[in-house]
Design an enzyme around this catalytic site. Structure first.
Site, PDB file in Angstrom:
ATOM      1  N   LYS A   1       0.859  -1.189   0.000  1.00 39.80           N
ATOM      2  CA  LYS A   1       0.000   0.000   0.000  1.00 39.80           C
ATOM      3  C   LYS A   1       0.891   1.233   0.000  1.00 39.80           C
ATOM      4  CE  LYS A   1      -4.399   1.206   0.281  1.00 39.80           C
ATOM      5  NZ  LYS A   1      -5.555   0.479  -0.288  1.00 39.80           N
TER       6      LYS A   1
HETATM    7  P1  NAD Z   1     -12.791   8.487  -2.988  1.00 39.20           P
HETATM    8  O1  NAD Z   1     -11.704   9.439  -2.685  1.00 39.20           O
HETATM    9  O2  NAD Z   1     -13.247   8.312  -4.392  1.00 39.20           O
HETATM   10  O3  NAD Z   1     -14.096   8.852  -2.106  1.00 39.20           O
HETATM   11  C1  NAD Z   1     -14.034   8.974  -0.723  1.00 39.20           C
HETATM   12  C2  NAD Z   1     -15.396   9.412  -0.211  1.00 39.20           C
HETATM   13  O4  NAD Z   1     -15.323   9.458   1.211  1.00 39.20           O
HETATM   14  C3  NAD Z   1     -15.825  10.818  -0.663  1.00 39.20           C
HETATM   15  O5  NAD Z   1     -17.217  10.840  -0.893  1.00 39.20           O
HETATM   16  C4  NAD Z   1     -15.472  11.677   0.558  1.00 39.20           C
HETATM   17  O6  NAD Z   1     -16.266  12.847   0.635  1.00 39.20           O
HETATM   18  C5  NAD Z   1     -15.802  10.706   1.677  1.00 39.20           C
HETATM   19  N1  NAD Z   1     -15.128  11.080   2.924  1.00 39.20           N
HETATM   20  C6  NAD Z   1     -13.839  11.471   3.114  1.00 39.20           C
HETATM   21  N2  NAD Z   1     -13.646  11.803   4.410  1.00 39.20           N
HETATM   22  C7  NAD Z   1     -14.827  11.594   5.036  1.00 39.20           C
HETATM   23  C8  NAD Z   1     -15.269  11.768   6.363  1.00 39.20           C
HETATM   24  N3  NAD Z   1     -14.452  12.237   7.323  1.00 39.20           N
HETATM   25  N4  NAD Z   1     -16.556  11.458   6.653  1.00 39.20           N
HETATM   26  C9  NAD Z   1     -17.398  10.999   5.698  1.00 39.20           C
HETATM   27  N5  NAD Z   1     -17.045  10.829   4.414  1.00 39.20           N
HETATM   28  C10 NAD Z   1     -15.779  11.120   4.098  1.00 39.20           C
HETATM   29  O7  NAD Z   1     -12.315   7.096  -2.343  1.00 39.20           O
HETATM   30  P2  NAD Z   1     -12.736   5.626  -2.765  1.00 39.20           P
HETATM   31  O8  NAD Z   1     -11.775   5.147  -3.773  1.00 39.20           O
HETATM   32  O9  NAD Z   1     -14.192   5.603  -3.018  1.00 39.20           O
HETATM   33  O10 NAD Z   1     -12.386   4.818  -1.413  1.00 39.20           O
HETATM   34  C11 NAD Z   1     -13.307   4.739  -0.335  1.00 39.20           C
HETATM   35  C12 NAD Z   1     -12.901   3.587   0.585  1.00 39.20           C
HETATM   36  O11 NAD Z   1     -12.901   2.362  -0.166  1.00 39.20           O
HETATM   37  C13 NAD Z   1     -11.516   3.687   1.193  1.00 39.20           C
HETATM   38  O12 NAD Z   1     -11.546   3.136   2.493  1.00 39.20           O
HETATM   39  C14 NAD Z   1     -10.663   2.832   0.279  1.00 39.20           C
HETATM   40  O13 NAD Z   1      -9.507   2.332   0.923  1.00 39.20           O
HETATM   41  C15 NAD Z   1     -11.644   1.719  -0.030  1.00 39.20           C
HETATM   42  N6  NAD Z   1     -11.337   0.987  -1.264  1.00 39.20           N
HETATM   43  C16 NAD Z   1     -11.256   1.620  -2.460  1.00 39.20           C
HETATM   44  C17 NAD Z   1     -10.994   0.885  -3.612  1.00 39.20           C
HETATM   45  C18 NAD Z   1     -10.968   1.516  -4.980  1.00 39.20           C
HETATM   46  O14 NAD Z   1     -10.904   0.770  -5.971  1.00 39.20           O
HETATM   47  N7  NAD Z   1     -11.058   2.813  -5.113  1.00 39.20           N
HETATM   48  C19 NAD Z   1     -10.781  -0.499  -3.524  1.00 39.20           C
HETATM   49  C20 NAD Z   1     -10.874  -1.123  -2.276  1.00 39.20           C
HETATM   50  C21 NAD Z   1     -11.157  -0.366  -1.158  1.00 39.20           C
END
Ligand code: NAD
Length: 375
Positions: free
Chosen positions: A68
């Protein structure tokens, strides 16, 4: 590895950010894991997320280890040019430790296909053309059809499959979802298409609630235009804390880690929690959920759709052959259903939670690969 990322800002000042890339285990193959840009990124968090990747790739049985990366930065404070310079500078620092057979970054919170394109281009300057060095790239630039939607799609597929195993119908459930970025917005789109009633959504700046069910396509458009779901007219305002404890069937945390804690776990009213985010539940909250018989579909399975589609992208890049969206979706579905099936069986046979079952499966596979590979 810890790197100082110094760039010249648009106003001529120098700004420095701290970045990390941590490789956890390579017993089952090259290491794989996202790159997160967020102000709360630190070394401990990156190590915890790298470790999760080792178990996650093993649970869905794709040939990778875990890694990561992250940079402690608020992307909202950067211009597009500054974001590009931060990314390229970070790759200058870590290009020797990544690569298609070593460690393959992908998007995570705060990063997207454009950032992956810059990574591919910067890596190429040192090592020559090799698009398999990073996944989650734009479809126009060696990316895969269906990668962008894959994590959210996987969350939806697994939510439906889990409910079916418990004789519940996804189209008769209410859902609250925290986070409306890549994962949250695609998950809600697919769940909405399956007939689920998504009644609450929050993001970093606020949220919206409508007990009749939110118009998800309209909310996606609204959040694209305004940069947040807050202020959406067809519902009332909702805080993140209210959302987590709202009266729904399914709660889907899809933003930050550590949001379900010993302070709010007793007040959670959902019967099912699907961990779309990484590490959203603290160990104390997990114990409370077990005692309260709330079923938790753990992150290392629930959000594995992203790394699985990343694997498809890497395979396509190495074969110089492009798959159609229908094939990506079909293979994704098969791998996730197989993962759920195995985890479910272990949970039933050993009478343990789905999280314990997923860890038994993942750690068992890594352990056997380590022993068979030898020293
Ligand atoms: P992103 O940056 O596209 O979106 C993040 C979202 O979380 C946004 O809507 C943001 O406003 C919200 N957010 C941020 N801080 C916040 C807070 N304090 N309270 C409430 N909402 C908050 O990110 P993503 O890629 O959608 O990732 C989201 C989660 O999924 C993370 O934990 C990431 O590790 C996990 N994840 C992502 C992927 C991927 O393919 N993108 C894969 C596996 C896991």
């Amino acid at each position: 590895m810890k790197a100082q990322v110094a760039i010249e800002r648009d106003n001529g000042e120098i700004a420095t950010f701290i970045g990390f890339r941590i490789q956890h285990d390579s017993a089952r193959g090259p290491m794989k894991g996202g790159l997160r840009y967020h102000p709360e990124v630190d070394e401990d968090e990156v190590l915890a997320l790298a470790t999760l990747m080792t178990w996650k790739t093993a649970v869905v049985n794709i040939p990778y280890g875990g890694a990561k990366g992250g940079i402690s930065v608020n992307t909202k404070d950067l211009s597009p040019g500054e974001l590009e310079r931060v990314t390229r500078k970070f790759i200058d620092e870590i290009h020797d430790m990544i690569g298609p057979d070593k460690d393959i970054p992908a998007p995570d919170m705060g990063t997207n296909a454009q950032v992956m394109a810059w990574i591919m281009n910067q890596y190429q300057k040192y090592h020559g053309f090799n698009p398999a060095c990073v996944t989650g790239k734009p479809v126009e630039l060696h990316g895969s059809e269906g990668r962008e939607e894959a994590t959210g799609r996987g969350v939806a597929i697994l939510t439906k499959a889990m409910l079916e195993r418990l004789k519940r119908d996804v189209s008769e459930t209410t859902i609250a979802l925290q986070g409306f970025g890549n994962v949250g917005s695609f998950a809600s789109q697919f769940l909405h298409d399956m007939g689920a009633n998504i009644v609450g959504v929050t993001d970093a700046t606020g949220g919206v609630w409508n007990s009749e069910g939110l118009d998800i396509p309209a909310l996606i458009q609204y959040s694209r235009d305004k940069g947040s779901v807050a202020g959406f007219a067809e519902g009332k305002a909702l805080t993140n804390e209210e959302l987590l404890c709202s009266k729904v069937d399914v709660l889907i945390p899809a933003a930050l880690g550590g949001v379900l804690t010993d302070e709010n776990a007793e007040h959670v009213q959902a019967k099912f929690i699907v961990e779309a985010a990484n590490n959203p539940t603290t160990p104390q909250a997990d114990e409370i959920f077990q005692k309260r018989e709330i079923i938790v579909l753990p992150d290392i399975l629930a959000n594995a759709g992203g790394v699985t589609a990343s694997y498809f992208e890497w395979v396509q890049n190495r074969q110089h052959f492009k798959w159609e969206l229908a094939r990506v979706r079909k293979e994704l579905d098969q791998i996730l259903q197989a993962g759920l099936e195995k985890v479910w069986k272990i949970a039933e046979d050993k009478k343990v939670s789905l999280r314990t079952a997923a860890y038994l499966l993942g750690i068992g596979r890594v352990g056997r690969a380590t022993v068979m590979g030898g020293i």
